[in-house]
Design an enzyme around this catalytic site. Structure first.
Site: not given
Length: 224
Positions: A8, A10
């Site tokens: 991922d 953020d």
């Protein structure tokens, strides 16, 4: 390549939310109306944190903002955003984690719910070739329409897009000996639950509790 590693973006590789900070950047440089834009941006961010965000509604707000600028102006804003916001947020420990998996021979990708236009240069800055993100629709002249092309790359959508990407690569998910997914968010529980090695990374309180209950490893690259 025996192993698959997915990150991922953020609050996982970055100690910020690149989508939210893009909005704040546009406000700061005077590119959008501050009161109206910040209200909507803050509302959507709160919905995301609460796990109740409608991804299509948000993406079409974000993509509509992108489409409101002439492309030359938009590209200049993105370059400035990379220099002023993203590059200072790319920390050595996050770069090392990515590089360790690349050097080990893993097939590495970043999968993010944030749109492709904003995150493509961030993936390149991490040295990651494969990047899956929400795709903006473009017209016959290559201009952004403000609409989403296809389905969101969030929640269970990350599983769908991962499988589609691997099929295009000729490497189905089942062909890997080990699969890793690094994420900070309980919104990513669908994909975290599919891989053989989920790693809660800078986890939210909800994900930290779930990871502890499941016996998943937890790491912290930074305090955000």
């Amino acid at each position: 390549m025996k192993n698959l590693t997915i990150f991922d973006l953020d609050h996982t590789l970055l100690p910020i939310d690149s989508d939210y900070e893009w909005g704040e950047f546009l406000v700061r440089v005077g590119a959008v109306d501050e009161a109206a834009f910040r209200q909507r941006n803050d509302e959507f961010f709160a919905q995301y944190q609460a796990g109740v965000l409608d991804p299509v509604e948000y993406l079409e707000f974000a993509l509509g903002t992108l489409a409101s600028f002439p492309r030359e102006r938009l590209d200049a804003l993105r370059a400035q955003y990379m220099r002023e916001v993203i590059e200072p947020a790319i920390l050595p420990q996050a770069v090392k984690l990515v590089r360790d998996h690349i050097d080990a021979g893993d097939l590495v990708a970043i999968i993010t719910a944030t749109n492709h236009y904003i995150t493509a240069p961030i993936a390149r800055a991490f040295g990651v070739e494969h990047h899956i993100a929400a795709m903006p629709e473009v017209d016959a002249q290559g201009r952004l329409t403000g609409k989403l092309a296809g389905t969101p790359t969030s929640g269970a959508g990350k599983i769908h897009h991962m499988h589609a990407w691997l099929e295009r690569m000729g490497r189905p998910f089942e062909s890997f000996e080990r699969s890793h997914f690094y994420s900070d968010s309980h919104n990513d529980l669908p994909l975290l639950s599919v891989v053989s090695h989920p790693i809660a990374t800078n986890p939210s309180s909800a994900l930290a509790s779930h990871a502890q209950a499941q016996g998943w490893p937890t790491i912290r690259l930074f305090n955000d």
